[in-house]
Write a protein that holds these residues in place. Structure first.
Motif, PDB file in Angstrom:
ATOM      1  N   ARG A 208      96.202  -3.529 -16.924  1.00 25.95           N
ATOM      2  CA  ARG A 208      95.376  -2.332 -16.805  1.00 25.95           C
ATOM      3  C   ARG A 208      95.162  -1.976 -15.339  1.00 25.95           C
ATOM      4  N   THR A 224      88.166  -6.620 -18.081  1.00 29.81           N
ATOM      5  CA  THR A 224      88.553  -5.649 -19.095  1.00 29.81           C
ATOM      6  C   THR A 224      87.556  -5.618 -20.248  1.00 29.81           C
ATOM      7  N   GLU A 233      88.297  -0.997 -17.892  1.00 35.74           N
ATOM      8  CA  GLU A 233      88.256  -2.062 -16.904  1.00 35.74           C
ATOM      9  C   GLU A 233      87.444  -1.583 -15.715  1.00 35.74           C
ATOM     10  N   ASP A 264      96.801   1.570 -21.874  1.00 39.43           N
ATOM     11  CA  ASP A 264      96.484   0.484 -20.940  1.00 39.43           C
ATOM     12  C   ASP A 264      96.896   0.856 -19.520  1.00 39.43           C
TER      13      ASP A 264
END
Length: 281
Positions: A208, A224, A233, A264
């Motif tokens: 991420r 996260t 995050e 992500d």
């Protein structure tokens, strides 16, 4: 950043803060969001602030039996035998592999109200803990099991763990403020401050926030959080020239799929856009 979110099939909120100059870049940064595992940063900040005040010994060992641990996909939740760990080693697992069982031992040792008082003392009045990780898991399982179509995004949006009014919550702006306070030694200083930052730099997941900064000389510390349709995050990006940037990103997908690589990756790409903008000022 908005275009990047759209291309990834998500809506997003972001706050990026230059820790040293106070300059910011934001998209919807004052909107409350459910924090889930991101609240572990608040938990660890409180643990170390309490240790700095002499109210808690972070080296204290705790015996943790195999039974009655919070379920999880990593850490001591997967272990079959009893273990004995210090509070700070539990904190290490809480960040490194997002160990829910380790986190809940810390929640019990520190206390939800202590965490909330600490956040308020730091001026973070929209950052509130309601649930420990076991509560979140129980609510998610029970409520999702009652949905007519658990894969429907509209129905998922009714889950209490996705409603910031009913669960752990914060805003992107307050999370970057907390991280900035940690990096400026305002939560705790000296050896404790260094140790806390080191813990936050130990996260194993790089898909991420860290994915936006694929450089050997740039370090990324972060935590996260994942819930159905939500990925997030918050962390700190540090450049070799001394630049330090706190970033918090939340995304909401239009899909209930557990695997959404674009959702992500956009956390890292949006964070990179924001940090580049701050560095250009």
């Amino acid at each position: 950043m908005t275009a990047a979110f759209t291309d990834a099939g998500v809506t997003g909120r972001l706050h990026a803060l230059d820790i040293d100059t106070g300059a910011t870049v934001s998209v919807g940064a004052t909107t409350p969001e459910p924090t889930s595992s991101l609240h572990k940063v608040c938990l660890l900040a409180t643990l170390y602030r309490e240790a700095a005040a002499g109210r808690l010994d972070r080296t204290r060992q705790i015996e943790i039996p195999a039974e009655a641990r919070t379920p999880g996909l990593s850490g001591i939740a997967l272990m079959r035998d009893s273990v004995r760990l210090s509070l700070r080693d539990l904190a290490t697992l809480t960040v490194a592999v997002s160990d829910n069982a380790a986190a809940d031992v810390l929640w019990q040792a520190v206390g939800v109200e202590t965490v909330n008082r600490t956040m308020a003392a730091l001026g973070l009045r929209e950052t509130v803990a309601v649930h420990v990780m076991a509560d979140i898991q129980h609510l998610l399982t029970a409520e999702r099991g009652r949905l007519a179509d658990p894969g429907d995004v509209g129905e998922l949006s009714t889950l209490s763990v996705l409603d910031p009014a009913r669960t752990n919550r914060s805003t992107p702006r307050e999370l970057t403020a907390l991280l900035a306070a940690i990096w400026r030694d305002e939560v705790c200083g000296g050896e404790l401050g260094t140790e806390l930052r080191s813990l936050l730099g130990g996260q194993a997941w790089t898909h991420r926030l860290a994915s936006g900064f694929p450089f050997d000389d740039v370090s990324v510390s972060g935590k996260t959080a994942t819930l159905p349709t939500l990925r997030a995050e918050a962390g700190v990006v540090e450049y070799p020239d001394g630049g330090r940037y706190a970033v918090a990103v939340f995304t909401h997908a239009a899909s209930a799929s557990a695997i959404l690589p674009a959702a992500d990756a956009v956390i890292g790409s949006a964070a990179r856009i924001a940090v580049d903008a701050l560095r250009a000022l």
